[in-house]
Design an enzyme around this catalytic site. Structure first.
Site, PDB file in Angstrom:
ATOM      1  N   PRO A 109       0.785  -1.235   0.000  1.00 27.11           N
ATOM      2  CA  PRO A 109       0.000   0.000   0.000  1.00 27.11           C
ATOM      3  C   PRO A 109       0.817   1.286   0.000  1.00 27.11           C
ATOM      4  O   PRO A 109       0.253   2.365  -0.122  1.00 27.11           O
ATOM      5  CB  PRO A 109      -0.821  -0.116   1.285  1.00 27.11           C
ATOM      6  CG  PRO A 109       0.010  -0.952   2.183  1.00 27.11           C
ATOM      7  CD  PRO A 109       0.712  -1.941   1.297  1.00 27.11           C
ATOM      8  N   ASP A 115       3.777   1.564 -11.599  1.00 24.61           N
ATOM      9  CA  ASP A 115       2.611   2.418 -11.762  1.00 24.61           C
ATOM     10  C   ASP A 115       2.606   3.537 -10.725  1.00 24.61           C
ATOM     11  O   ASP A 115       3.515   3.659  -9.898  1.00 24.61           O
ATOM     12  CB  ASP A 115       1.305   1.597 -11.707  1.00 24.61           C
ATOM     13  CG  ASP A 115       1.098   0.887 -10.375  1.00 24.61           C
ATOM     14  OD1 ASP A 115       1.530   1.417  -9.335  1.00 24.61           O
ATOM     15  OD2 ASP A 115       0.485  -0.200 -10.365  1.00 24.61           O
ATOM     16  N   LYS A 126      -1.259   5.352 -13.990  1.00 26.60           N
ATOM     17  CA  LYS A 126      -2.567   5.866 -14.364  1.00 26.60           C
ATOM     18  C   LYS A 126      -3.064   6.784 -13.260  1.00 26.60           C
ATOM     19  O   LYS A 126      -3.127   6.376 -12.098  1.00 26.60           O
ATOM     20  CB  LYS A 126      -3.573   4.731 -14.567  1.00 26.60           C
ATOM     21  CG  LYS A 126      -3.187   3.756 -15.675  1.00 26.60           C
ATOM     22  CD  LYS A 126      -4.177   2.622 -15.738  1.00 26.60           C
ATOM     23  CE  LYS A 126      -3.826   1.666 -16.870  1.00 26.60           C
ATOM     24  NZ  LYS A 126      -2.558   0.972 -16.626  1.00 26.60           N
ATOM     25  N   ASP A 157      -1.698  -5.376  -4.322  1.00 25.95           N
ATOM     26  CA  ASP A 157      -1.517  -6.755  -4.754  1.00 25.95           C
ATOM     27  C   ASP A 157      -1.876  -6.856  -6.233  1.00 25.95           C
ATOM     28  O   ASP A 157      -2.891  -6.304  -6.665  1.00 25.95           O
ATOM     29  CB  ASP A 157      -2.412  -7.694  -3.946  1.00 25.95           C
ATOM     30  CG  ASP A 157      -2.231  -9.136  -4.341  1.00 25.95           C
ATOM     31  OD1 ASP A 157      -1.430  -9.831  -3.693  1.00 25.95           O
ATOM     32  OD2 ASP A 157      -2.879  -9.573  -5.311  1.00 25.95           O
ATOM     33  N   ALA A 195      -4.266  -2.821  -0.715  1.00 28.05           N
ATOM     34  CA  ALA A 195      -4.584  -1.517  -0.134  1.00 28.05           C
ATOM     35  C   ALA A 195      -5.624  -1.629   0.973  1.00 28.05           C
ATOM     36  O   ALA A 195      -5.567  -0.907   1.967  1.00 28.05           O
ATOM     37  CB  ALA A 195      -5.072  -0.572  -1.232  1.00 28.05           C
ATOM     38  N   MET A 242     -10.603   2.802  -5.838  1.00 32.55           N
ATOM     39  CA  MET A 242     -10.782   3.778  -6.925  1.00 32.55           C
ATOM     40  C   MET A 242     -12.198   4.365  -6.922  1.00 32.55           C
ATOM     41  O   MET A 242     -12.815   4.532  -7.970  1.00 32.55           O
ATOM     42  CB  MET A 242     -10.487   3.123  -8.284  1.00 32.55           C
ATOM     43  CG  MET A 242      -9.082   2.554  -8.390  1.00 32.55           C
ATOM     44  SD  MET A 242      -8.845   1.465  -9.817  1.00 32.55           S
ATOM     45  CE  MET A 242      -9.756   0.000  -9.294  1.00 32.55           C
ATOM     46  N   ALA A 292      -2.759   5.921   2.235  1.00 35.84           N
ATOM     47  CA  ALA A 292      -2.714   4.941   3.322  1.00 35.84           C
ATOM     48  C   ALA A 292      -1.300   4.431   3.572  1.00 35.84           C
ATOM     49  O   ALA A 292      -0.530   4.189   2.637  1.00 35.84           O
ATOM     50  CB  ALA A 292      -3.628   3.771   2.999  1.00 35.84           C
TER      51      ALA A 292
END
Length: 468
Positions: A227, A250, A272, A305, A334, A385, A414
């Site tokens: 996370p 990412d 993204k 993950d 997360a 998200m 987090a």
């Protein structure tokens, strides 16, 4: 250097242990890991020694020590409380060129036993010469944590293959370079994961390619970065990150984690952001395949993950189609990281008997979910998200039966030092989020368990905002 470190061949060694108390039991347990034959001499036999002595390696003489006990002995451990006897045995052993260790009396010792990390056939010995035993224990703990348990299998594999490599590669330098590649590459990973047939096949292919000058296809490691907090990486993830030739990462991979990547590795960002896809997924898939075909070790580093809203399945499907080997390294997702660092247990006997992970990602301005299945009072819902669709999420949950007073929390960044938690209800969380200017990445937790946040919050509590 007062003590010269050596390793003694124990295949034809006879070791004498004088004494049979708790200290002698520890020495006996240690020597039993070798191939030595062991003789124990003592008037009184401790139960622990008696249990260990059931091994065929051990012979016990329950009587007083005699000088003749030193005949044909290669090593002796003296573990008695009799100082006079201890000194006598030490003198006699040294006169007969027998290696002698008197426990806790370094001045009487010809050798001392190091702290040992046993991954046979790989054995690591550490010693401070008795000067700093606590520091030594601290160093051993650090080494234990970074040396894989499977290194013993790799040592045995290398031992079995050594002559083959020596026949194939005549140059010492060529052999060294080859083995360095094996130990840092995919063969080592396969061996450590007990995939021996695959490891052997890849080893043979790599050796043949080395002899002919060809380049083999690389492998891809799909690694969960967790996370955000670098301390939450798995040992395996860290090891692969430090071996990678290419790291494709990412936006959710924190700078602290990227700092742990091998310095000379190529780092490619394909992140993204909300409503902005920097690199389309199909192009990411193609990039991963291309880098592996170039013979490189590729780490695809993903926040959380890989298999929980990480599109890991899509990426490895492309690797299967291309015939490229891959491995998956799970990460702390997360949901687990955010809930733990916010003091919100995802399940609790008094609050929630089930937990559901869902994506709040908008498609055509809607969040298309099975709302009737989600809207249960004794269930925790975690939305990934979901910040953009927060309004729709709250409306749908209320419309499908949840009370407008149902607890909800937003967790931004987090597990990181800048983590913020905003907790409220389905009825007021939108205004609270706007006032706090919550930004992605943020996780949403809905359910009665959120009410525990105020009392169980242990991390970064000064940045928490709560409205009943």
């Amino acid at each position: 250097m007062q003590y010269f470190p050596i390793f003694i061949d124990t295949t034809s060694l006879t070791c004498l242990i004088v004494g049979a108390g708790s200290v002698a039991a520890r020495k006996l347990e240690l020597v039993l890991k070798t191939e030595a034959q062991i003789i124990v001499v003592a008037e009184h036999i401790d139960s622990a020694v008696a249990t260990l002595a059931q091994s065929s390696q051990v012979t016990i003489h329950q009587r007083k020590f005699k000088d003749s006990d030193l005949a044909n002995i290669g090593m002796v451990f003296v573990c008695t409380a009799d100082a006079v006897l201890n000194q006598h045995i030490s003198v006699q052993a040294k006169q007969q060129n027998i290696l002698v260790n008197v426990v806790d009396k370094t001045q009487l010792c010809q050798f001392i036993t190091p702290s040992i990390i046993d991954r046979s056939p790989i054995t690591i010995a550490l010693s401070s010469g008795g000067a700093a035993p606590v520091l030594l224990r601290h160093l051993r703990q650090k080494l234990e944590s970074i040396i894989p348990q499977g290194i013993s299998k790799l040592g045995a594999f290398a031992q079995a293959s050594r002559d083959t490599v020596k026949r194939a590669l005549s140059s010492v330098t060529a052999r060294r370079n080859f083995w360095e590649g094996i130990f840092e590459g995919d063969v080592a990973e396969l061996v450590e994961k007990n995939q021996h047939d695959k490891a052997q096949a890849l080893f043979d292919k790599t050796l043949a390619a080395t002899v002919s000058g060809e380049k083999h296809v690389g492998e891809v490691y799909l690694v969960g970065a967790g996370p955000g907090d670098a301390d939450l990486l798995t040992f395996r993830a860290l090891r692969l990150m430090q071996k990678a030739d290419v790291v494709i990462y990412d936006r959710l991979v924190s700078p602290q984690i990227l700092e742990l990547v091998r310095r000379d590795a190529e780092k490619l960002y394909v992140g993204k952001a909300k409503s902005l896809h920097t690199v389309p997924q199909n192009e990411i898939n193609t990039l991963i395949v291309e880098k592996a075909k170039q013979g490189q070790r590729v780490v695809r580093l993903k926040g959380g993950d890989p298999f929980i809203f990480g599109r890991g399945g899509e990426e490895i499907a492309s690797l299967v189609d291309a015939g490229i080997g891959f491995q998956v390294v799970p990460g702390i997702t997360a949901a687990n990281g955010a809930s733990s660092y916010a003091g919100i247990p995802l399940t609790h006997r008094d609050h929630a008997q089930s937990v559901v992970f869902a994506t709040g990602h908008l498609k055509d301005d809607t969040v298309d979910l099975n709302w009737s299945a989600l809207a249960h009072a004794n269930q925790t819902i975690v939305f990934y998200m979901g910040l953009t669709g927060l309004s729709i999420i709250c409306q749908k949950l209320i419309a499908h039966g949840l009370s407008k007073d149902t607890h909800i929390a937003l967790i931004e960044n987090a597990t990181m030092p800048e983590q913020r938690v905003v907790a409220g209800t389905l009825n007021n969380i939108e205004s609270l989020a706007q006032n706090a200017d919550i930004q992605p990445p943020a996780l949403i937790i809905v359910g009665s368990v959120v009410s525990l946040h105020s009392s169980l919050n242990w991390y970064n509590s000064q940045k928490t905002k709560i409205e009943p």
